[in-house]
Design a protein around this motif. Structure first.
Motif, PDB file in Angstrom:
ATOM      1  N   SER A 168       0.764  -1.088  -0.153  1.00  0.00           N
ATOM      2  CA  SER A 168       0.125   0.111   0.027  1.00  0.00           C
ATOM      3  C   SER A 168       0.971   1.207  -0.004  1.00  0.00           C
ATOM      4  O   SER A 168       1.577   1.592   1.001  1.00  0.00           O
ATOM      5  CB  SER A 168      -0.940   0.116   1.107  1.00  0.00           C
ATOM      6  N   GLY A 169       0.788   2.033  -1.026  1.00  0.00           N
ATOM      7  CA  GLY A 169       1.896   3.075  -1.372  1.00  0.00           C
ATOM      8  C   GLY A 169       3.007   2.692  -1.332  1.00  0.00           C
ATOM      9  O   GLY A 169       3.509   1.627  -2.348  1.00  0.00           O
ATOM     10  N   LYS A 170       4.064   2.824  -0.508  1.00  0.00           N
ATOM     11  CA  LYS A 170       5.390   2.257  -0.602  1.00  0.00           C
ATOM     12  C   LYS A 170       5.776   1.283   0.387  1.00  0.00           C
ATOM     13  O   LYS A 170       6.662   0.962   0.519  1.00  0.00           O
ATOM     14  CB  LYS A 170       6.793   3.412  -0.609  1.00  0.00           C
ATOM     15  N   THR A 171       4.688   0.850   1.106  1.00  0.00           N
ATOM     16  CA  THR A 171       4.802   0.004   2.178  1.00  0.00           C
ATOM     17  C   THR A 171       4.451  -1.408   1.884  1.00  0.00           C
ATOM     18  O   THR A 171       3.309  -1.645   1.392  1.00  0.00           O
ATOM     19  CB  THR A 171       4.184   0.430   3.451  1.00  0.00           C
ATOM     20  N   ILE A 172       5.409  -2.366   1.890  1.00  0.00           N
ATOM     21  CA  ILE A 172       4.810  -3.629   1.862  1.00  0.00           C
ATOM     22  C   ILE A 172       4.103  -4.240   3.256  1.00  0.00           C
ATOM     23  O   ILE A 172       4.861  -4.314   4.353  1.00  0.00           O
ATOM     24  CB  ILE A 172       6.141  -4.749   1.342  1.00  0.00           C
ATOM     25  N   VAL A 173       2.804  -4.674   2.942  1.00  0.00           N
ATOM     26  CA  VAL A 173       2.124  -5.088   4.083  1.00  0.00           C
ATOM     27  C   VAL A 173       1.839  -6.501   4.454  1.00  0.00           C
ATOM     28  O   VAL A 173       1.616  -7.045   5.469  1.00  0.00           O
ATOM     29  CB  VAL A 173       0.640  -4.495   4.256  1.00  0.00           C
ATOM     30  N   ALA A 174       2.184  -7.288   2.979  1.00  0.00           N
ATOM     31  CA  ALA A 174       2.159  -8.656   3.578  1.00  0.00           C
ATOM     32  C   ALA A 174       2.690  -9.472   2.201  1.00  0.00           C
ATOM     33  O   ALA A 174       2.650  -9.020   1.169  1.00  0.00           O
ATOM     34  CB  ALA A 174       0.519  -9.270   3.654  1.00  0.00           C
ATOM     35  N   GLU A 175       2.987 -10.624   2.403  1.00  0.00           N
ATOM     36  CA  GLU A 175       3.624 -11.485   1.432  1.00  0.00           C
ATOM     37  C   GLU A 175       2.972 -13.078   1.827  1.00  0.00           C
ATOM     38  O   GLU A 175       2.805 -13.674   2.871  1.00  0.00           O
ATOM     39  CB  GLU A 175       5.057 -11.922   1.549  1.00  0.00           C
ATOM     40  N   VAL A 176       2.113 -13.389   0.529  1.00  0.00           N
ATOM     41  CA  VAL A 176       1.420 -14.437   0.630  1.00  0.00           C
ATOM     42  C   VAL A 176       2.017 -15.806  -0.410  1.00  0.00           C
ATOM     43  O   VAL A 176       2.086 -15.178  -1.596  1.00  0.00           O
ATOM     44  CB  VAL A 176      -0.115 -14.016   0.540  1.00  0.00           C
ATOM     45  N   ALA A 177       2.169 -16.848  -0.112  1.00  0.00           N
ATOM     46  CA  ALA A 177       2.605 -17.912  -0.871  1.00  0.00           C
ATOM     47  C   ALA A 177       1.468 -18.512  -1.574  1.00  0.00           C
ATOM     48  O   ALA A 177       0.251 -18.623  -0.976  1.00  0.00           O
ATOM     49  CB  ALA A 177       3.115 -19.058   0.134  1.00  0.00           C
ATOM     50  N   LEU A 178       1.638 -18.652  -2.693  1.00  0.00           N
ATOM     51  CA  LEU A 178       0.589 -19.424  -3.459  1.00  0.00           C
ATOM     52  C   LEU A 178       0.828 -20.783  -3.494  1.00  0.00           C
ATOM     53  O   LEU A 178       1.417 -21.460  -4.475  1.00  0.00           O
ATOM     54  CB  LEU A 178       0.480 -18.646  -5.041  1.00  0.00           C
ATOM     55  N   ASN A 179       0.390 -21.808  -2.613  1.00  0.00           N
ATOM     56  CA  ASN A 179       0.780 -22.981  -2.491  1.00  0.00           C
ATOM     57  C   ASN A 179      -0.430 -23.936  -2.896  1.00  0.00           C
ATOM     58  O   ASN A 179      -0.602 -25.167  -2.443  1.00  0.00           O
ATOM     59  CB  ASN A 179       1.312 -23.361  -1.109  1.00  0.00           C
ATOM     60  N   ARG A 185     -12.576  -9.147  -0.926  1.00  0.00           N
ATOM     61  CA  ARG A 185     -13.185  -8.439   0.305  1.00  0.00           C
ATOM     62  C   ARG A 185     -13.781  -9.166   1.198  1.00  0.00           C
ATOM     63  O   ARG A 185     -13.932  -9.139   2.211  1.00  0.00           O
ATOM     64  CB  ARG A 185     -13.924  -7.059  -0.117  1.00  0.00           C
ATOM     65  N   ASP A 186     -14.552 -10.144   0.687  1.00  0.00           N
ATOM     66  CA  ASP A 186     -15.358 -11.206   1.214  1.00  0.00           C
ATOM     67  C   ASP A 186     -14.379 -12.056   2.321  1.00  0.00           C
ATOM     68  O   ASP A 186     -13.369 -12.578   1.953  1.00  0.00           O
ATOM     69  CB  ASP A 186     -16.126 -12.106   0.399  1.00  0.00           C
ATOM     70  N   ASP A 187     -15.127 -12.282   3.471  1.00  0.00           N
ATOM     71  CA  ASP A 187     -14.078 -13.164   4.362  1.00  0.00           C
ATOM     72  C   ASP A 187     -14.099 -14.647   3.737  1.00  0.00           C
ATOM     73  O   ASP A 187     -13.217 -15.142   4.566  1.00  0.00           O
ATOM     74  CB  ASP A 187     -15.092 -12.900   5.705  1.00  0.00           C
ATOM     75  N   SER A 188     -14.999 -14.968   3.073  1.00  0.00           N
ATOM     76  CA  SER A 188     -14.574 -16.438   2.457  1.00  0.00           C
ATOM     77  C   SER A 188     -13.457 -16.809   1.747  1.00  0.00           C
ATOM     78  O   SER A 188     -13.316 -17.571   1.236  1.00  0.00           O
ATOM     79  CB  SER A 188     -16.057 -17.075   1.735  1.00  0.00           C
ATOM     80  N   CYS A 189     -13.366 -15.199   0.923  1.00  0.00           N
ATOM     81  CA  CYS A 189     -11.940 -15.598   0.143  1.00  0.00           C
ATOM     82  C   CYS A 189     -10.602 -16.061   0.599  1.00  0.00           C
ATOM     83  O   CYS A 189     -10.470 -16.018   1.974  1.00  0.00           O
ATOM     84  CB  CYS A 189     -11.583 -13.962  -0.405  1.00  0.00           C
ATOM     85  N   ASP A 190      -9.757 -16.798  -0.055  1.00  0.00           N
ATOM     86  CA  ASP A 190      -8.567 -17.388   0.576  1.00  0.00           C
ATOM     87  C   ASP A 190      -7.751 -16.041   0.924  1.00  0.00           C
ATOM     88  O   ASP A 190      -7.020 -16.368   1.909  1.00  0.00           O
ATOM     89  CB  ASP A 190      -7.680 -18.076  -0.634  1.00  0.00           C
ATOM     90  N   ILE A 191      -7.665 -14.959   0.131  1.00  0.00           N
ATOM     91  CA  ILE A 191      -6.784 -13.894   0.842  1.00  0.00           C
ATOM     92  C   ILE A 191      -7.879 -12.669   0.774  1.00  0.00           C
ATOM     93  O   ILE A 191      -8.569 -12.279  -0.299  1.00  0.00           O
ATOM     94  CB  ILE A 191      -5.831 -13.514  -0.319  1.00  0.00           C
ATOM     95  N   SER A 192      -8.242 -12.125   1.957  1.00  0.00           N
ATOM     96  CA  SER A 192      -9.224 -11.209   2.230  1.00  0.00           C
ATOM     97  C   SER A 192      -8.527  -9.756   2.428  1.00  0.00           C
ATOM     98  O   SER A 192      -7.885  -9.631   3.162  1.00  0.00           O
ATOM     99  CB  SER A 192     -10.207 -11.353   3.320  1.00  0.00           C
ATOM    100  N   LEU A 193      -8.743  -8.757   1.542  1.00  0.00           N
ATOM    101  CA  LEU A 193      -8.373  -7.437   1.946  1.00  0.00           C
ATOM    102  C   LEU A 193      -9.569  -6.479   2.496  1.00  0.00           C
ATOM    103  O   LEU A 193     -10.411  -6.434   1.726  1.00  0.00           O
ATOM    104  CB  LEU A 193      -7.618  -6.797   0.571  1.00  0.00           C
ATOM    105  N   ASP A 194      -9.203  -5.937   3.439  1.00  0.00           N
ATOM    106  CA  ASP A 194     -10.212  -4.910   4.251  1.00  0.00           C
ATOM    107  C   ASP A 194     -10.133  -3.671   3.387  1.00  0.00           C
ATOM    108  O   ASP A 194      -9.355  -2.705   4.073  1.00  0.00           O
ATOM    109  CB  ASP A 194     -10.049  -4.911   5.575  1.00  0.00           C
TER     110      ASP A 194
END
Length: 471
Positions: free
Chosen positions: A352-363, A371-380
């Protein structure tokens, strides 16, 4: 529908690279040149800029121009008229072109039966009487129940012969409750499990649309779609204003209305085309009156524009052109099941902007982001659709699929519906970025006949996650 000065014309929803449609601009410019040829000796509106007339007056011809949201709405209108959806709701503030877009699209259609209903119908009887006169057999007198039965029987008969009717409800938020209930009742009418009438609702209230569209399948407005129309973006406003000036003969549009003045126009109007026309028309009239007989090169100033905005009771809102700012934190990224995650070659780096907020592995072979809570990756984030993107692993590599999201899917600055991911691809979601790192997708290999009995796994997206109609 809001400001009467709105004169934007909408093209068919073909993808174009720029809000201004060049063919329409050329035709518009040629018409001005022809009029100028026939009117030699006529005093110019603004001599210093060779401006023949004020291009922003209510009845002036203007170039064919459409914003991005209008083009998306035109696509949804096409789905409605081709009966791929039963109901469509167009929402947005007054003056953005909802009614104009609908009228122009329906004028282009031949052999179509539709009724255009306004809030002046306050009772069921008035509503049904208008429908019987416009899409029914003829005006009929009777009680509300009798009129409903007559209309429904007629519409079923027409649908059985391949003729379908459309109801356009303009100003839906001002309709009386009995009229809305009658509209819902008509939407439930079926013939061989297919609707006999198609509904288009035009409203300023998104909350009303959310209440009318049920959250379950099979409701009165099943297979419904909602498209919000917004005002022009800053770039679209700039292009529109300058194109109108150039089309009217002004070759120094950037000097007459400089870029910093366009920022103020956007702040006063929030991109609403009717208000853009009104404030530009008022400002040009004022500058033309002050520059009569002068040899100086006038231009619209911030003081003059402020006077025009005050005369039109327009409120200055700098957020209309300021870039929205929303910062994600690490807590805003949620994973559906942390226990199953493990380090893999392919990863998503969320920033977000110039800040890395998360790293997620695609395994996993299929990962849904949204945005939905049922998603594998949910962004608020309010800029992310409920089901935004699908990341799917194939034998050729990872593929990104847009799940018909509201804001679309952009990879490396280009809008895509499906994209084979390569290492370093930048995916833009709203105002946030997701960087894909991992092996690049390979070109599909030619299919060869199988010579063994080895197991083959076909990876397909989960049906319950791909719900493109709810964002």
């Amino acid at each position: 529908m809001g400001c009467k000065g709105s004169q934007v014309q909408i093209l068919s929803p073909r993808p174009i690279r720029f809000p201004l449609v060049r063919r329409g601009f050329n035709e518009y410019r040629q018409s001005h040149l022809r009029r100028r040829t026939h009117r030699t000796g006529h005093a110019l509106f603004l001599e210093q800029y060779k401006l023949e007339s004020n291009p922003f007056v209510a009845d002036a011809a203007r170039p064919v121009f459409a914003s991005h949201s209008m083009r998306y709405a035109a696509l949804k209108l096409d789905e409605l008229v081709t009966r791929n959806i039963q109901s469509l709701f167009l929402s947005g503030p007054a003056g953005v072109g909802k009614t104009l877009l609908t009228r122009q699209r329906f004028r282009q259609l031949k052999d179509i039966t539709y009724a255009w209903v306004k809030p002046t119908c306050e009772t069921r009887e008035e509503f049904l009487a208008q429908l019987l006169a416009e899409i029914g057999p003829a005006p009929v007198q009777g009680s509300a129940g009798e009129l409903h039965r007559i209309l429904e029987v007629f519409l079923r008969h027409q649908a059985g012969n391949g003729r379908f009717a459309y109801v356009v409800a303009d100003g839906l938020e001002r309709f009386a409750a009995p009229v809305l209930r009658e509209l819902e009742s008509l939407a439930q009418a079926r013939l061989r499990n297919r609707p006999v009438v198609y509904v288009l609702g035009i409203t300023r209230s998104e909350e009303l649309v959310a209440n009318l569209i049920p959250q379950y399948d099979g409701g009165p407005f099943a297979r419904a779609a909602h498209q919000r129309l917004s005002g022009f973006t800053l770039d679209e406003t700039r292009a529109y204003v300058w194109a109108c000036l150039r089309g009217a003969g002004c070759n120094w549009a950037e000097e007459l209305i400089p870029d910093e003045i366009v920022l103020d126009i956007q702040a006063f109007t929030q991109g609403t085309v009717g208000d853009i026309n009104a404030i530009c028309c008022t400002a040009l009239d004022a500058i033309a009156a002050r520059s009569t007989g002068s040899n100086r090169q006038p231009k619209i100033t911030r003081v003059l524009l402020k006077e025009a905005g005050a005369a039109l009771n327009l409120r200055y809102d700098a957020s209309a052109w300021a870039q929205p700012v929303e910062e994600l934190s690490a807590d805003a990224v949620h994973l559906s099941d942390r226990s199953e995650l493990r380090l893999e070659a392919a990863r998503l780096i969320v920033s977000s902007g110039k800040t890395i907020v998360a790293e997620v592995a695609l395994n996993r072979p299929r990962v849904v982001l949204g945005r939905d809570d049922s998603c594998d990756i949910s962004l608020d984030s309010r800029y992310v659709s409920r089901f935004q993107n699908l990341f799917m692993e194939t034998p050729e590599g990872w593929v990104l699929i847009d799940l018909s999201s509201t804001n679309g899917c952009f990879v490396n600055g280009r809008r895509v519906r499906e994209h084979r991911l390569r290492d370093g691809d930048l995916i833009v979601i709203g105002h946030h970025q997701v960087r894909f790192t991992g092996p690049s997708a390979k070109a599909p290999a030619p299919v060869e006949p199988r010579t063994d009995d080895s197991d083959t796994t076909l990876v397909t997206p989960r049906v319950d996650a791909v719900r493109s109609g709810h964002h």
